[in-house]
Structures are given as structure tokens and as C-alpha cells.
Motif scaffolding. Structure first.
Motif, PDB file in Angstrom:
ATOM      1  N   GLU A   1       0.828  -1.214   0.000  1.00 18.75           N
ATOM      2  CA  GLU A   1       0.000   0.000   0.000  1.00 18.75           C
ATOM      3  C   GLU A   1       0.860   1.261   0.000  1.00 18.75           C
ATOM      4  O   GLU A   1       0.527   2.250  -0.662  1.00 18.75           O
ATOM      5  CB  GLU A   1      -0.948  -0.008   1.208  1.00 18.75           C
ATOM      6  CG  GLU A   1      -2.024  -1.078   1.046  1.00 18.75           C
ATOM      7  CD  GLU A   1      -2.960  -1.216   2.234  1.00 18.75           C
ATOM      8  OE1 GLU A   1      -3.908  -1.982   2.131  1.00 18.75           O
ATOM      9  OE2 GLU A   1      -2.732  -0.536   3.259  1.00 18.75           O
ATOM     10  N   ASN A   2       1.984   1.182   0.717  1.00 20.19           N
ATOM     11  CA  ASN A   2       2.902   2.319   0.729  1.00 20.19           C
ATOM     12  C   ASN A   2       3.458   2.576  -0.673  1.00 20.19           C
ATOM     13  O   ASN A   2       3.656   3.725  -1.079  1.00 20.19           O
ATOM     14  CB  ASN A   2       4.035   2.037   1.719  1.00 20.19           C
ATOM     15  CG  ASN A   2       5.098   3.112   1.695  1.00 20.19           C
ATOM     16  OD1 ASN A   2       4.860   4.243   2.104  1.00 20.19           O
ATOM     17  ND2 ASN A   2       6.269   2.774   1.176  1.00 20.19           N
ATOM     18  N   ALA A   3       3.673   1.478  -1.416  1.00 17.05           N
ATOM     19  CA  ALA A   3       4.228   1.620  -2.770  1.00 17.05           C
ATOM     20  C   ALA A   3       3.201   2.152  -3.766  1.00 17.05           C
ATOM     21  O   ALA A   3       3.551   2.575  -4.859  1.00 17.05           O
ATOM     22  CB  ALA A   3       4.769   0.262  -3.249  1.00 17.05           C
TER      23      ALA A   3
ATOM     24  N   TYR B   1       1.315  10.101  -1.967  1.00 22.69           N
ATOM     25  CA  TYR B   1       0.863  11.078  -0.971  1.00 22.69           C
ATOM     26  C   TYR B   1       1.894  11.243   0.148  1.00 22.69           C
ATOM     27  O   TYR B   1       2.051  12.329   0.705  1.00 22.69           O
ATOM     28  CB  TYR B   1      -0.489  10.578  -0.426  1.00 22.69           C
ATOM     29  CG  TYR B   1      -1.212  11.471   0.554  1.00 22.69           C
ATOM     30  CD1 TYR B   1      -1.172  12.857   0.450  1.00 22.69           C
ATOM     31  CD2 TYR B   1      -1.977  10.905   1.574  1.00 22.69           C
ATOM     32  CE1 TYR B   1      -1.860  13.656   1.346  1.00 22.69           C
ATOM     33  CE2 TYR B   1      -2.667  11.688   2.468  1.00 22.69           C
ATOM     34  CZ  TYR B   1      -2.608  13.069   2.354  1.00 22.69           C
ATOM     35  OH  TYR B   1      -3.297  13.830   3.244  1.00 22.69           O
ATOM     36  N   HIS B   2       2.611  10.128   0.466  1.00 15.64           N
ATOM     37  CA  HIS B   2       3.569  10.197   1.573  1.00 15.64           C
ATOM     38  C   HIS B   2       4.920  10.787   1.146  1.00 15.64           C
ATOM     39  O   HIS B   2       5.787  11.020   1.979  1.00 15.64           O
ATOM     40  CB  HIS B   2       3.800   8.791   2.173  1.00 15.64           C
ATOM     41  CG  HIS B   2       4.591   7.872   1.291  1.00 15.64           C
ATOM     42  ND1 HIS B   2       4.031   7.098   0.298  1.00 15.64           N
ATOM     43  CD2 HIS B   2       5.931   7.607   1.236  1.00 15.64           C
ATOM     44  CE1 HIS B   2       4.972   6.390  -0.305  1.00 15.64           C
ATOM     45  NE2 HIS B   2       6.134   6.684   0.228  1.00 15.64           N
ATOM     46  N   VAL B   3       5.086  11.011  -0.153  1.00 12.65           N
ATOM     47  CA  VAL B   3       6.406  11.395  -0.650  1.00 12.65           C
ATOM     48  C   VAL B   3       6.955  12.686  -0.010  1.00 12.65           C
ATOM     49  O   VAL B   3       8.083  12.690   0.483  1.00 12.65           O
ATOM     50  CB  VAL B   3       6.406  11.472  -2.201  1.00 12.65           C
ATOM     51  CG1 VAL B   3       7.686  12.143  -2.720  1.00 12.65           C
ATOM     52  CG2 VAL B   3       6.275  10.062  -2.786  1.00 12.65           C
TER      53      VAL B   3
ATOM     54  N   VAL C   1       7.848  11.806   3.754  1.00 13.03           N
ATOM     55  CA  VAL C   1       8.801  10.711   4.007  1.00 13.03           C
ATOM     56  C   VAL C   1      10.078  10.842   3.171  1.00 13.03           C
ATOM     57  O   VAL C   1      11.166  10.489   3.623  1.00 13.03           O
ATOM     58  CB  VAL C   1       8.115   9.349   3.749  1.00 13.03           C
ATOM     59  CG1 VAL C   1       9.108   8.202   3.860  1.00 13.03           C
ATOM     60  CG2 VAL C   1       6.951   9.147   4.724  1.00 13.03           C
ATOM     61  N   HIS C   2       9.935  11.326   1.942  1.00 15.86           N
ATOM     62  CA  HIS C   2      11.087  11.348   1.025  1.00 15.86           C
ATOM     63  C   HIS C   2      11.473  12.777   0.630  1.00 15.86           C
ATOM     64  O   HIS C   2      11.924  13.024  -0.483  1.00 15.86           O
ATOM     65  CB  HIS C   2      10.772  10.563  -0.246  1.00 15.86           C
ATOM     66  CG  HIS C   2      10.330   9.159  -0.006  1.00 15.86           C
ATOM     67  ND1 HIS C   2      11.136   8.214   0.600  1.00 15.86           N
ATOM     68  CD2 HIS C   2       9.177   8.511  -0.297  1.00 15.86           C
ATOM     69  CE1 HIS C   2      10.466   7.053   0.664  1.00 15.86           C
ATOM     70  NE2 HIS C   2       9.283   7.216   0.130  1.00 15.86           N
ATOM     71  N   GLY C   3      11.268  13.695   1.555  1.00 17.53           N
ATOM     72  CA  GLY C   3      11.534  15.109   1.254  1.00 17.53           C
ATOM     73  C   GLY C   3      12.950  15.348   0.753  1.00 17.53           C
ATOM     74  O   GLY C   3      13.193  16.242  -0.055  1.00 17.53           O
TER      75      GLY C   3
ATOM     76  N   ARG D   1      18.287   4.437  -0.503  1.00 23.80           N
ATOM     77  CA  ARG D   1      17.817   5.476   0.434  1.00 23.80           C
ATOM     78  C   ARG D   1      16.308   5.445   0.574  1.00 23.80           C
ATOM     79  O   ARG D   1      15.763   5.479   1.676  1.00 23.80           O
ATOM     80  CB  ARG D   1      18.255   6.865  -0.052  1.00 23.80           C
ATOM     81  CG  ARG D   1      19.563   7.347   0.536  1.00 23.80           C
ATOM     82  CD  ARG D   1      19.717   8.869   0.486  1.00 23.80           C
ATOM     83  NE  ARG D   1      19.328   9.459  -0.785  1.00 23.80           N
ATOM     84  CZ  ARG D   1      20.129   9.557  -1.845  1.00 23.80           C
ATOM     85  NH1 ARG D   1      21.365   9.106  -1.770  1.00 23.80           N
ATOM     86  NH2 ARG D   1      19.693  10.108  -2.967  1.00 23.80           N
ATOM     87  N   VAL D   2      15.625   5.361  -0.577  1.00 24.50           N
ATOM     88  CA  VAL D   2      14.158   5.336  -0.569  1.00 24.50           C
ATOM     89  C   VAL D   2      13.670   4.086   0.176  1.00 24.50           C
ATOM     90  O   VAL D   2      12.710   4.135   0.948  1.00 24.50           O
ATOM     91  CB  VAL D   2      13.605   5.371  -2.014  1.00 24.50           C
ATOM     92  CG1 VAL D   2      12.117   5.055  -2.040  1.00 24.50           C
ATOM     93  CG2 VAL D   2      13.856   6.740  -2.627  1.00 24.50           C
ATOM     94  N   PHE D   3      14.363   2.964  -0.046  1.00 23.15           N
ATOM     95  CA  PHE D   3      13.998   1.721   0.637  1.00 23.15           C
ATOM     96  C   PHE D   3      14.087   1.895   2.155  1.00 23.15           C
ATOM     97  O   PHE D   3      13.185   1.486   2.892  1.00 23.15           O
ATOM     98  CB  PHE D   3      14.925   0.584   0.175  1.00 23.15           C
ATOM     99  CG  PHE D   3      14.665  -0.713   0.878  1.00 23.15           C
ATOM    100  CD1 PHE D   3      13.664  -1.559   0.437  1.00 23.15           C
ATOM    101  CD2 PHE D   3      15.404  -1.085   1.997  1.00 23.15           C
ATOM    102  CE1 PHE D   3      13.390  -2.750   1.094  1.00 23.15           C
ATOM    103  CE2 PHE D   3      15.148  -2.265   2.661  1.00 23.15           C
ATOM    104  CZ  PHE D   3      14.143  -3.110   2.203  1.00 23.15           C
TER     105      PHE D   3
ATOM    106  N   GLU E   1      13.930   4.690   3.868  1.00 23.59           N
ATOM    107  CA  GLU E   1      12.897   5.625   4.332  1.00 23.59           C
ATOM    108  C   GLU E   1      11.524   4.948   4.378  1.00 23.59           C
ATOM    109  O   GLU E   1      10.773   5.111   5.339  1.00 23.59           O
ATOM    110  CB  GLU E   1      12.852   6.850   3.408  1.00 23.59           C
ATOM    111  CG  GLU E   1      14.076   7.748   3.557  1.00 23.59           C
ATOM    112  CD  GLU E   1      14.197   8.807   2.472  1.00 23.59           C
ATOM    113  OE1 GLU E   1      15.101   9.656   2.592  1.00 23.59           O
ATOM    114  OE2 GLU E   1      13.411   8.793   1.497  1.00 23.59           O
ATOM    115  N   ASP E   2      11.217   4.177   3.328  1.00 21.86           N
ATOM    116  CA  ASP E   2       9.927   3.478   3.308  1.00 21.86           C
ATOM    117  C   ASP E   2       9.864   2.414   4.403  1.00 21.86           C
ATOM    118  O   ASP E   2       8.833   2.232   5.053  1.00 21.86           O
ATOM    119  CB  ASP E   2       9.686   2.833   1.932  1.00 21.86           C
ATOM    120  CG  ASP E   2       9.206   3.850   0.900  1.00 21.86           C
ATOM    121  OD1 ASP E   2       8.464   4.771   1.278  1.00 21.86           O
ATOM    122  OD2 ASP E   2       9.570   3.711  -0.279  1.00 21.86           O
ATOM    123  N   GLY E   3      10.988   1.699   4.602  1.00 22.99           N
ATOM    124  CA  GLY E   3      11.032   0.659   5.637  1.00 22.99           C
ATOM    125  C   GLY E   3      10.758   1.245   7.016  1.00 22.99           C
ATOM    126  O   GLY E   3      10.000   0.686   7.814  1.00 22.99           O
TER     127      GLY E   3
HETATM  128 FE   LIG Z   1       7.955   5.720  -0.468  1.00 15.16          FE
END
Ligand SMILES: [Fe+2]
Ligand code: FES
Length: 385
Positions: A184-186, A190-192, A195-197, A322-324, A326-328
Motif C-alpha cells: 500500500e505504501n508503494a 501522498y507520503h512522498v 517521508v522522502h523530502g 535510500r528510498v527503501f 525511508e519506506d522501511g
Molecule cells: Fe515511499
């Protein structure tokens, strides 16, 4: 806004995961690996739901999938992972050929019935087909062909594999969250910003302009998204970079993200590489993520271009890791919340419609299967819901 369809308990309950193993992972076509990894004598051992399987290519090159259990006295044939060489049981040394038939048996006089009819003692086999380089396995006996199950994703995966014959980057890592949390996160951007600023927001060519992501929901199970690259950036890229790095088999002008139900995602920017991720439940609250980046071959590349693309790939891998991370980290926080959650989620219009699409497919398959006599929902078997 819509209400989510997945109960909090379904993200944390081990018994519910057991049901998913039977009714979802046991019925859908599940991505199992890449054809070119199995060239020669190689075989891959992996789990689908609670079932350990071996995937290898037969003498005709066709991918085949077998239960990882010896026909003699049930030893596990090969450990999880990618291995070279033929299948040889570690217990008494039975050797199996590429079609899962026992062809070498120490002291064969004691097994006259097996040597007289080795086919009858083949390893238990499962349905196995490929879309381009993407190998899929279906554990249930009955069900749709892979092409019927995938719909338009069949053509996408076939085309994405055109020329892809090397893994540029690969890693496997556990994440402390239910597999559905990570899927669902993938499926939403919306979370970008939150979470990934520091990562996603800085990607070259993807700075937000007037281009908005376009979601595609042509299939009841799968979905995809395309996000056009900024035209000015693209024009610069075509002028200064493209002549040096050359041509690759499938060039497009956007970022794309595909979700193949239930647990495969494939993403690409412009088509010069494809990021392939498989999300495999370890238990109800943890998931093994297997990530691979596939590289396309180039034509007409200059020496400078080779260095440029090497740099682009290296930056891409660093970005992926890096994205992995942050998502984790955020998925762990979601799981911590789910441990106590009492209500279903709410899903934003537009922004989270791919999450809603996933939840509809999921809820339908699990509900159908609950009422079905067989382990698999009748509709899931036909590839549509
Ligand atoms: Fe993400
Ligand atoms: S259990 Fe495999 S050879 Fe005996």
C-alpha cells in the motif's frame, strides 16, 4: 474519501496470514524470478506463501516449478537462494533432471519400481509460465493462464524485458511490517513529501510541474501509474545526454509504476532500467523484500556515454537504497500503529485510489474464497473478480 476495506487485524493476525497463504498466495500467479538467472544449470529456491518451491529451466528452456521435497524420504532438496548445478538430494544422493525426474539413484537395485518408472516419482510440479523474462508460478491446479491473469501487464512485462539480460543491483532485506502495508505504501505518492523530502523530491526531471500522475485501472487486480517527465528537462536530456548514451530498446518519456497483484512492483524512468520488487511475507508482521534493478542494452553509445550511464545507474542504486530505508522506517511505524488500531483506514480520493483498488481486489478474493468450497475463489481462478 472512502473507507478502507481491510480490517486492522488482517495486518497482524498470524491465522489470517495462514488464510492468505491458502486463498491468495495459493491461487494467484506469483512472480518467482527471472528467466535469464536460470540459464545453464541454475535453479532458484524460494517460498510462495508457506510453500517452498524450486524453479529451473528444462532441456527445452521452459521454466518449471517443483516442490522442494525429495520423492524418496522428504528431505528438503536445496536451500533458499540461487544455486548452480543439478538437483541432488543431500540425504541419500538422489539426482533429479531438469524435468524433476529422478535419474540417478545410489544402489538402484533396492528401488526397482522407481528405476522402472522414474516418471511416476517425479517431483510434485506446479504451473509455471513466463512473460518475457518474468517467471511466475501458480500453486493451484486449476486457474487461468498467465496471460489471462496478467491482462495488459503481460505486454508490459514482456516489453520491459526486451533486451534486459543483466541485474545491475540486487538486495534482499526484511522489513518489520505486514506485506500489505508495504504494498500500500508503494501504491501512493501522498507520503512522498513527508517521508522522502530529501530524496524523491530532488530527482532530476521529476520536479513537480503541471504534469500530474495518471492512474490506470483497466484490470480488477492490477494497476499502474505514469508520470510524465518535465518537458524542459526532457529536451535538455535529449540534446546533451541521449546522443552520448545511445539508444535502448524501449524508450518512453515518463516515470511508470506497475503493481501486479498481489506482490510484484515494476518501476522505470524512461525505460533504460527497470526496478523489480517482490514482497514476500515472512510472518504476519514482517516481510522480505527482494529488489533487483535490470539494465537495458544500448546501441550507439560513446565512451563518454558509457561513463555517463554508469554514473546514472550508480546514482539510481544509491537513490533506491535510500528510498527503501525511508519506506522501511515508515512502514515499521505503520505496523506499530496497526498493533493497536481499532478502525479501518480512510483513503483519499485520487491520491490513494490505487490503494483503494488493491484493497477491493484483496477483499473480494479473500471474501470469495471464504465462501468457496475449494481453497481458491472461483473468480480468482478465472483471473477476474
Ligand atoms: Fe515511499
Ligand atoms: S530423502 Fe532424498 S535421497 Fe533420500
Amino acid at each position: 474519501m472512502t473507507m478502507g476495506l481491510i480490517e486492522p487485524a488482517w495486518y497482524r493476525d498470524p491465522q489470517w496470514l495462514q488464510r492468505e497463504h491458502e486463498q491468495l498466495f495459493g491461487c494467484c500467479w506469483i512472480f518467482a524470478g527471472l528467466l535469464f538467472e536460470l540459464d545453464g544449470n541454475g535453479h532458484r529456491v524460494m517460498t510462495i506463501g508457506a510453500t517452498e518451491i524450486i524453479v529451473q529451466r528444462d532441456s527445452g528452456g521452459r521454466p518449471r516449478a517443483f516442490l522442494n521435497v525429495c520423492s524418496h524420504r522428504h528431505a528438503q532438496l536445496s536451500p533458499i537462494g540461487l544455486h548452480g548445478g543439478p538437483l541432488r538430494c543431500p540425504y541419500h544422493g538422489w539426482v533429479y533432471d531438469r524435468a524433476g525426474v529422478p535419474v540417478g539413484i545410489p544402489q538402484p537395485q533396492a528401488f526397482a519400481a522407481v528405476t522402472a518408472d522414474p516418471q511416476a516419482h517425479r517431483l510434485t510440479e506446479f504451473a509455471c509460465e513466463a512473460a518475457g523474462q518474468f517467471v511466475f508460478v501458480r500453486l493451484s491446479e486449476q486457474g487461468p493462464s498467465l496471460a489471462d491473469y496478467l491482462g495488459d501487464e503481460y505486454a508490459f512485462l514482456s516489453r520491459a524485458s526486451s533486451g534486459s539480460d543483466r541485474v545491475l543491483d540486487e538486495f534482499e532485506a526484511p522489513v518489520s511490517a505486514n506485506w500489505k502495508v508495504i504494498i500500500e505504501n508503494a501504491l501512493e505518492g501522498y507520503h512522498v513529501p513527508a517521508v522522502h523530502g530529501q530524496t524523491f523530491m530532488q530527482v532530476d526531471g521529476m520536479q513537480r510541474g503541471i504534469e500530474v500522475p495518471v492512474d490506470v485501472f483497466d484490470h480488477p487486480l492490477h494497476s499502474s501509474m505514469t508520470h510524465a517527465a518535465a518537458p524542459a528537462w526532457l529536451a535538455r536530456f535529449d540534446r546533451s545526454m541521449a546522443p552520448k548514451i545511445g539508444r535502448w530498446p524501449w524508450r518512453f518519456d515518463h516515470y511508470t509504476h506497475h503493481h501486479v497483484f498481489p506482490n510484484l512492483t515494476v518501476t522505470s524512468f524512461l525505460g533504460y532500467s527497470f526496478h523489480v520488487q517482490r514482497f514476500d511475507p515472512i510472518d504476519a508482521t514482517s516481510t522480505r523484500v527482494h529488489s533487483r534493478t535490470l539494465g537495458a542494452p544500448f546501441e550507439g553509445q560513446t565512451e563518454v556515454g558509457a561513463k555517463l550511464i554508469e554514473r546514472i545507474y550508480a546514482d539510481g542504486h544509491a537513490f533506491t537504497h535510500r528510498v527503501f530505508d525511508e519506506d522501511g522506517a515508515i512502514c515499521r511505524r505503520v505496523q506499530a500503529g496497526l498493533a493497536q488500531a481499532r478502525r479501518r483506514a480512510v483513503l483519499g480520493d485520487g491520491l490513494e485510489q490505487r490503494v483503494a483498488h488493491f484493497q477491493r481486489a484483496y477483499a473480494q478474493i479473500m471474501a470469495d474464497a471464504t465462501g468457496a468450497e475449494r481453497g481458491c475463489a472461483a473468480d480468482a481462478q478465472r483471473g477476474k473478480i
